[in-house]
Design an enzyme around this catalytic site. Structure first.
Site, PDB file in Angstrom:
ATOM      1  CE  LYS A   1      -3.810  -2.169  -0.197  1.00  0.00           C
ATOM      2  NZ  LYS A   1      -4.619  -1.984  -1.392  1.00  0.00           N
TER       3      LYS A   1
ATOM      4  CG  ASP B   1      -3.189  -0.899  -4.881  1.00  0.00           C
ATOM      5  OD1 ASP B   1      -3.452  -0.047  -5.507  1.00  0.00           O
ATOM      6  OD2 ASP B   1      -4.168  -1.620  -4.148  1.00  0.00           O
TER       7      ASP B   1
ATOM      8  CE  LYS C   1     -11.069  -3.566  -4.454  1.00  0.00           C
ATOM      9  NZ  LYS C   1      -9.681  -3.640  -5.182  1.00  0.00           N
TER      10      LYS C   1
ATOM     11  CD  GLU D   1      -3.691  -2.920  -7.556  1.00  0.00           C
ATOM     12  OE1 GLU D   1      -4.810  -2.802  -7.218  1.00  0.00           O
ATOM     13  OE2 GLU D   1      -2.884  -3.698  -7.288  1.00  0.00           O
TER      14      GLU D   1
ATOM     15  CG  ASP E   1      -8.643  -2.054  -7.956  1.00  0.00           C
ATOM     16  OD1 ASP E   1      -9.899  -2.333  -8.042  1.00  0.00           O
ATOM     17  OD2 ASP E   1      -8.134  -2.186  -6.528  1.00  0.00           O
TER      18      ASP E   1
END
Length: 368
Positions: A165, A193, A265, A218, A241
């Site tokens: 992250k 990400d 997702k 990402e 994403d």
């Protein structure tokens, strides 16, 4: 078969590590999840779950799931839950948009359909293409040294894929990426990400500094166009994403060579029905996927697992087991995790039934 009742629970999911932090200072300490049960006149019940990643990550929030269900659920009483396409039409008629609200209903109907067929859900989603799937481990944002240490702990547990992250100050993120990559064996996958946290110039600064490292980038920026601009300026493999929400989004991104992998997702696209369609399009177009959800517990993890194991291994980049991040199980039938891989049972449906009393009293009831 007809729906006779729908019950809704609010479930708090505390984190084992205390806090989950990501881009721009965002964090959650206790996740607010919504679990539903759909009951039928045949005696079969199905379960679904939706757990947004707080109120500021996507256009979704926990109380919105339950408010939206108040609009949808009454119209579904007496409907046939095994007619899932029609169920989705009825939900769209009762409530425009808000796909995350519809996701737990769609999941519960698939659970019912598979139980009625006496088959595990993965059989209805294309068949068991894998016996188990590779999991990634999300590494909460912290200092570079702390993130590297956390990664090594999960490496010892058997994980071989990590989602770091980032999305903070570029200099800090560069240090984080270098530290974690340097602590991992060469055969491990590392994804940086940003969760939309960088502006374009910040993202370009980061990708330029780490272009010699084996790392995936990402969703660096909030907008699709910004991400494509960054994509054109890096030689690192690229994942989208948050901007991939529908089949048209996916087709556009493929046609413009905007990414190499997507994160799919389930709740963001509206449930298993739409996620399966997007999964199949990705397979046809040669796009691997991380199959996951925004967050969740045992039921959401079971749904992820069934969609993932029914996906050919070449196109299943990774999956996630969010229930392992939390400290509150609701069932001893949750999918198994071993050495960084996820397995699902052969029981009918999602293969999971909540333990009696584990959910507490419902906050909403519709029908009988």
């Amino acid at each position: 078969m007809k729906i006779t009742g729908i019950s809704v629970w609010k479930i708090d999911l505390p984190l084992r590590e205390g806090r989950y932090s990501w881009a721009n200072g965002k964090y959650v300490e206790v996740f607010d999840s919504t679990v539903i049960e759909i009951r039928t006149d045949s005696g079969i019940s199905g379960y679904g779950e939706c757990c947004p990643l707080g109120p500021v990550y996507l256009p979704a929030y926990a109380a919105g799931v339950r408010a939206g269900l108040c609009e949808i659920a009454p119209s579904l009483i007496s409907a046939d839950p095994t007619q899932i396409t029609e169920i989705n039409r009825q939900m769209d008629t009762a409530l425009g948009g808000h796909p995350y609200v519809k996701s737990p209903v769609d999941i519960a109907c698939w659970d019912i359909l598979a139980k009625a067929a006496g088959r595990p859900l993965c059989d209805l989603l294309g068949g068991r293409a894998q016996n188990d799937v590779r999991l990634y481990r999300a590494i909460s944002q912290d200092t570079a040294d702390a993130m590297a240490a956390s990664t090594r702990r999960y490496l010892d547990e058997g994980y071989r894929a990590f989602q770091l992250k980032v999305g903070g100050a570029p200099a800090d993120d560069i240090e984080r990426i270098r530290a974690v990559r340097g602590s991992l064996p060469d055969d491990c996958i590392l994804v940086a990400d940003a969760n939309t946290g960088w502006t374009r110039h910040e993202a370009i600064r980061v990708v330029d500094a780490i272009q010699h490292l084996d790392v995936y980038i990402e969703q660096p920026c909030p907008g699709y166009g910004e991400c494509v601009s960054v994509r054109r300026r890096t030689n690192r493999p690229f994942i989208l994403d948050e901007v991939i929400c529908s089949v048209p989004d996916l087709v556009r991104a493929v046609s413009e060579d905007a990414m190499d992998v997507i994160n799919l997702k389930i709740s963001r696209v509206g449930g298993i029905t739409k996620a399966r369609t997007m999964r199949d399009v990705c397979v046809e177009l040669g796009i691997p996927m991380t199959i996951e959800d925004s967050w969740g517990g045992d039921i959401a993890t079971a749904a992820i697992g069934h969609l993932a194991v029914s996906t050919p291994a070449d196109f299943c980049f990774s999956a996630t087991d969010f229930n392992s991040y939390g400290s509150k199980p609701i069932s001893d039938q949750a999918p198994d995790r071993e050495r960084g891989r996820l397995m699902i049972s052969g029981r009918p449906g999602l293969g999971i039934e909540p333990e009696p009393g584990s959910l507490g009293p419902p906050v909403l009831d519709f029908g009988e």
